[in-house]
Design a protein around this motif. Sequence first.
Motif, PDB file in Angstrom:
ATOM      1  N   GLU A 199      12.171   6.932 -28.771  1.00 48.55           N
ATOM      2  CA  GLU A 199      12.834   6.054 -27.957  1.00 48.55           C
ATOM      3  C   GLU A 199      13.570   6.602 -26.409  1.00 48.55           C
ATOM      4  N   ILE A 200      13.784   7.787 -26.826  1.00 45.71           N
ATOM      5  CA  ILE A 200      14.424   8.692 -25.476  1.00 45.71           C
ATOM      6  C   ILE A 200      13.427   8.965 -24.663  1.00 45.71           C
ATOM      7  N   LEU A 201      12.024   9.266 -25.124  1.00 46.73           N
ATOM      8  CA  LEU A 201      11.015   9.481 -24.235  1.00 46.73           C
ATOM      9  C   LEU A 201      10.731   7.861 -23.509  1.00 46.73           C
ATOM     10  N   LYS A 202      10.756   6.866 -24.346  1.00 47.34           N
ATOM     11  CA  LYS A 202      10.386   5.634 -23.724  1.00 47.34           C
ATOM     12  C   LYS A 202      11.334   5.467 -22.322  1.00 47.34           C
ATOM     13  N   PHE A 203      12.563   5.601 -22.761  1.00 50.94           N
ATOM     14  CA  PHE A 203      13.565   5.569 -21.641  1.00 50.94           C
ATOM     15  C   PHE A 203      13.415   6.451 -20.608  1.00 50.94           C
ATOM     16  N   LYS A 204      13.451   7.585 -20.606  1.00 48.08           N
ATOM     17  CA  LYS A 204      12.879   8.706 -19.597  1.00 48.08           C
ATOM     18  C   LYS A 204      11.796   8.169 -18.928  1.00 48.08           C
ATOM     19  N   ASN A 205      10.628   7.666 -19.476  1.00 51.54           N
ATOM     20  CA  ASN A 205       9.638   7.082 -18.589  1.00 51.54           C
ATOM     21  C   ASN A 205      10.261   5.907 -17.753  1.00 51.54           C
ATOM     22  N   LEU A 206      10.884   5.194 -18.303  1.00 51.37           N
ATOM     23  CA  LEU A 206      11.633   4.004 -17.439  1.00 51.37           C
ATOM     24  C   LEU A 206      12.430   4.754 -16.332  1.00 51.37           C
ATOM     25  N   LEU A 207      13.280   5.722 -16.817  1.00 50.66           N
ATOM     26  CA  LEU A 207      14.023   6.325 -15.614  1.00 50.66           C
ATOM     27  C   LEU A 207      13.151   6.900 -14.536  1.00 50.66           C
ATOM     28  N   ASP A 208      11.988   7.639 -14.881  1.00 50.37           N
ATOM     29  CA  ASP A 208      10.939   8.084 -13.858  1.00 50.37           C
ATOM     30  C   ASP A 208      10.139   7.074 -13.168  1.00 50.37           C
ATOM     31  N   MET A 209      10.096   5.865 -13.647  1.00 48.60           N
ATOM     32  CA  MET A 209       9.647   4.880 -12.964  1.00 48.60           C
ATOM     33  C   MET A 209      10.414   4.246 -12.054  1.00 48.60           C
TER      34      MET A 209
ATOM     35  N   GLU B 291      22.278   7.044 -15.171  1.00 43.61           N
ATOM     36  CA  GLU B 291      23.628   6.587 -15.952  1.00 43.61           C
ATOM     37  C   GLU B 291      23.247   5.868 -17.060  1.00 43.61           C
ATOM     38  N   GLU B 292      22.343   4.646 -16.797  1.00 44.76           N
ATOM     39  CA  GLU B 292      21.726   3.869 -17.895  1.00 44.76           C
ATOM     40  C   GLU B 292      20.851   4.779 -18.838  1.00 44.76           C
ATOM     41  N   PHE B 293      20.162   5.874 -18.318  1.00 43.41           N
ATOM     42  CA  PHE B 293      19.633   6.540 -19.366  1.00 43.41           C
ATOM     43  C   PHE B 293      20.411   7.500 -20.142  1.00 43.41           C
ATOM     44  N   ASP B 294      21.487   8.010 -19.256  1.00 42.75           N
ATOM     45  CA  ASP B 294      22.263   9.140 -20.162  1.00 42.75           C
ATOM     46  C   ASP B 294      22.977   8.138 -21.305  1.00 42.75           C
ATOM     47  N   LEU B 295      23.607   7.015 -21.138  1.00 44.75           N
ATOM     48  CA  LEU B 295      24.170   6.194 -21.892  1.00 44.75           C
ATOM     49  C   LEU B 295      23.385   5.691 -23.325  1.00 44.75           C
ATOM     50  N   LYS B 296      21.912   5.477 -22.912  1.00 43.52           N
ATOM     51  CA  LYS B 296      21.121   5.082 -24.145  1.00 43.52           C
ATOM     52  C   LYS B 296      20.831   6.239 -24.978  1.00 43.52           C
ATOM     53  N   LYS B 297      20.751   7.363 -24.152  1.00 42.88           N
ATOM     54  CA  LYS B 297      20.373   8.834 -24.743  1.00 42.88           C
ATOM     55  C   LYS B 297      21.543   9.185 -25.692  1.00 42.88           C
TER      56      LYS B 297
ATOM     57  N   VAL C 290       1.845  -4.262 -44.168  1.00 44.65           N
ATOM     58  CA  VAL C 290       2.610  -2.888 -44.121  1.00 44.65           C
ATOM     59  C   VAL C 290       3.583  -2.927 -42.932  1.00 44.65           C
ATOM     60  N   ALA C 291       4.826  -2.460 -43.120  1.00 50.14           N
ATOM     61  CA  ALA C 291       5.705  -2.703 -42.311  1.00 50.14           C
ATOM     62  C   ALA C 291       5.677  -1.200 -41.150  1.00 50.14           C
ATOM     63  N   ALA C 292       5.595  -1.699 -40.090  1.00 50.91           N
ATOM     64  CA  ALA C 292       5.583  -0.516 -39.209  1.00 50.91           C
ATOM     65  C   ALA C 292       6.658   0.477 -39.423  1.00 50.91           C
ATOM     66  N   ALA C 293       6.731   1.573 -39.075  1.00 52.49           N
ATOM     67  CA  ALA C 293       7.801   2.449 -39.226  1.00 52.49           C
ATOM     68  C   ALA C 293       8.467   2.595 -38.166  1.00 52.49           C
ATOM     69  N   ALA C 294       9.895   2.745 -38.118  1.00 53.01           N
ATOM     70  CA  ALA C 294      10.811   2.530 -36.789  1.00 53.01           C
ATOM     71  C   ALA C 294      10.582   3.545 -36.026  1.00 53.01           C
ATOM     72  N   PRO C 295      10.645   3.215 -34.869  1.00 51.21           N
ATOM     73  CA  PRO C 295      10.587   4.520 -33.724  1.00 51.21           C
ATOM     74  C   PRO C 295      11.581   5.459 -33.948  1.00 51.21           C
ATOM     75  N   SER C 296      11.223   6.568 -33.933  1.00 53.29           N
ATOM     76  CA  SER C 296      12.193   7.717 -33.874  1.00 53.29           C
ATOM     77  C   SER C 296      13.067   7.947 -32.602  1.00 53.29           C
ATOM     78  N   ALA C 297      14.381   8.477 -32.730  1.00 49.15           N
ATOM     79  CA  ALA C 297      15.272   8.730 -31.735  1.00 49.15           C
ATOM     80  C   ALA C 297      14.441   9.298 -30.602  1.00 49.15           C
TER      81      ALA C 297
END
Length: 189
Positions: free
Chosen positions: A161-171, A177-183, A151-158
């Motif tokens: 992904e934003i939450l994942k990058f927000k956690n990377l920003l917080d860490m 700038e990288e976070f804003d660009l990715k968002k 069973v193919a895993a569902a692609a992560p929602s936008a």
Amino acid sequence: MKTAKEIYDYGVQNGFIGREIKEKGSLTNFQYILDSLDDSEDVLLGFNGELNRTSMTKVEGIYSFVLTDKRLVWGTKSFGRTELQSLNLDNVEHLTFAKHRPYTNFGLITIDTVAKQYNISMGVKPAEALNPVLTNMINDMKKRKEEPVVVAAAAPSAADEILKFKNLLDMGVITQEEFDLKKKELLGL
């Protein structure tokens, strides 16, 4: 194959049914088997043989056999006798072929199951033609049933992904700038 005639003709053309086998009796038996099948079963091939011969005069019965995508069915409808049996393909452990000793003009296909062994005798040429085809078909069907369903895993929602990058920003792994660009990229802006 949908008709007794198709099963018989396919068996004769591929050498699974010897020329000495009477067409009329085979057609009657194949039709009897076809009438017993579920609508969802597909007939793959048919042949004739003697089941469990133990001597020149002692045999369990002479049958027509039909391999479907689910089971091996054999039956006879003659001289006021009707009999029908089947073997679920999941129960087949393996098949072997040998020349029937001491009757070397007979081929013997042995089907081993957990519970029982079935010996099908027929002319040596039909047995030699049938054995590899029957073995491959049964093994292929068993393999398909054993293969895991992926069973193919569902692609992560936008948003994920934003939450994942927000956690990377917080860490402190990425910059604002990288976070804003990715968002913007994830939101399609």
